[in-house]
Write a protein that holds these residues in place. Structure first.
Motif, PDB file in Angstrom:
ATOM      1  N   ILE A  54      12.690  30.257  -7.968  1.00  0.00           N
ATOM      2  CA  ILE A  54      12.656  28.964  -7.296  1.00  0.00           C
ATOM      3  C   ILE A  54      12.094  27.932  -8.263  1.00  0.00           C
ATOM      4  CG2 ILE A  54      11.712  27.615  -5.381  1.00  0.00           C
ATOM      5  CD1 ILE A  54      11.499  30.286  -3.807  1.00  0.00           C
ATOM      6  N   LEU A  55      12.849  26.853  -8.467  1.00  0.00           N
ATOM      7  CA  LEU A  55      12.375  25.687  -9.222  1.00  0.00           C
ATOM      8  C   LEU A  55      11.926  24.685  -8.179  1.00  0.00           C
ATOM      9  CD1 LEU A  55      15.259  25.303 -11.833  1.00  0.00           C
ATOM     10  CD2 LEU A  55      13.099  26.505 -12.099  1.00  0.00           C
ATOM     11  N   LEU A  56      10.639  24.332  -8.183  1.00  0.00           N
ATOM     12  CA  LEU A  56      10.047  23.609  -7.072  1.00  0.00           C
ATOM     13  C   LEU A  56       9.320  22.351  -7.534  1.00  0.00           C
ATOM     14  CD1 LEU A  56       9.310  23.620  -4.034  1.00  0.00           C
ATOM     15  CD2 LEU A  56       7.459  25.212  -4.589  1.00  0.00           C
ATOM     16  N   ASP A  57       9.759  21.206  -7.016  1.00  0.00           N
ATOM     17  CA  ASP A  57       9.100  19.937  -7.286  1.00  0.00           C
ATOM     18  C   ASP A  57       7.729  19.950  -6.617  1.00  0.00           C
ATOM     19  OD1 ASP A  57       8.609  17.254  -7.968  1.00  0.00           O
ATOM     20  OD2 ASP A  57       9.707  16.484  -6.249  1.00  0.00           O
ATOM     21  N   VAL A  58       6.725  19.391  -7.278  1.00  0.00           N
ATOM     22  CA  VAL A  58       5.379  19.357  -6.709  1.00  0.00           C
ATOM     23  C   VAL A  58       5.226  18.202  -5.722  1.00  0.00           C
ATOM     24  CG1 VAL A  58       2.925  19.069  -7.227  1.00  0.00           C
ATOM     25  CG2 VAL A  58       4.343  20.512  -8.696  1.00  0.00           C
ATOM     26  N   MET A  59       5.684  17.015  -6.108  1.00  0.00           N
ATOM     27  CA  MET A  59       5.469  15.825  -5.277  1.00  0.00           C
ATOM     28  C   MET A  59       6.677  15.538  -4.395  1.00  0.00           C
ATOM     29  SD  MET A  59       3.489  13.305  -7.926  1.00  0.00           S
ATOM     30  CE  MET A  59       4.792  13.342  -9.153  1.00  0.00           C
ATOM     31  N   MET A  60       6.552  15.914  -3.128  1.00  0.00           N
ATOM     32  CA  MET A  60       7.587  15.637  -2.142  1.00  0.00           C
ATOM     33  C   MET A  60       6.899  15.130  -0.879  1.00  0.00           C
ATOM     34  SD  MET A  60      10.214  18.889  -2.503  1.00  0.00           S
ATOM     35  CE  MET A  60       8.974  20.143  -2.172  1.00  0.00           C
ATOM     36  N   PRO A  61       7.589  14.275  -0.100  1.00  0.00           N
ATOM     37  CA  PRO A  61       6.987  13.810   1.155  1.00  0.00           C
ATOM     38  C   PRO A  61       6.880  14.945   2.172  1.00  0.00           C
ATOM     39  CG  PRO A  61       9.235  12.992   0.915  1.00  0.00           C
ATOM     40  CD  PRO A  61       8.893  13.707  -0.356  1.00  0.00           C
TER      41      PRO A  61
END
Length: 128
Positions: A54-61
């Motif tokens: 999983i490639l996961l963005d840290v900053m999400m709403p």
């Protein structure tokens, strides 16, 4: 014996980043790429898709990458799924914090689309 990378789930709330990642990773042989625009969507897709990575963005709403990671780790079928964070927030202390959650590595945004495939493959190979 090296485990072959076959399925990647990419999670980011930015649709432009989605396009760039899809174009960058489409040439990995034999890899199926799925994407999600939120942590909530990522969990639903991951349960059905059962990704290898999983490639996961840290900053999400709403549900950020850390909350998403914690939720994934609570699911027996996904708890051992390797995760790479992708973020622009990459000060040394932030990266140390991210690594403390048990992720494989951090890819710093903005990244070079031309080398993203190689970076992902290198992290995968190095850690598994």
């Amino acid at each position: 014996m090296e485990q072959k990378l076959k399925k990647i789930l990419f999670v980011d709330d930015d649709e432009d980043i989605h396009l760039i990642v899809k174009l960058s990773l489409r040439s990995i042989p034999g890899v199926e790429l799925r994407s999600a625009l939120s942590g909530e969507e990522a969990i639903k897709i991951a349960m059905e898709f059962n990704p290898d990575l999983i490639l996961l963005d840290v900053m999400m709403p709403k549900m950020d990458g850390i909350a998403t990671l914690k939720a994934i780790k609570l699911m027996p079928s996904l708890a051992q799924t390797p995760v790479i964070f992708m973020t622009a927030r990459a000060q040394h202390n932030e990266v140390e914090e991210y690594l403390s959650y048990g992720i494989l590595d951090v890819i710093v945004k903005p990244f070079d689309p031309m080398t993203l495939e190689d970076i992902v493959q290198q992290i995968w190979t190095k850690h598994l």
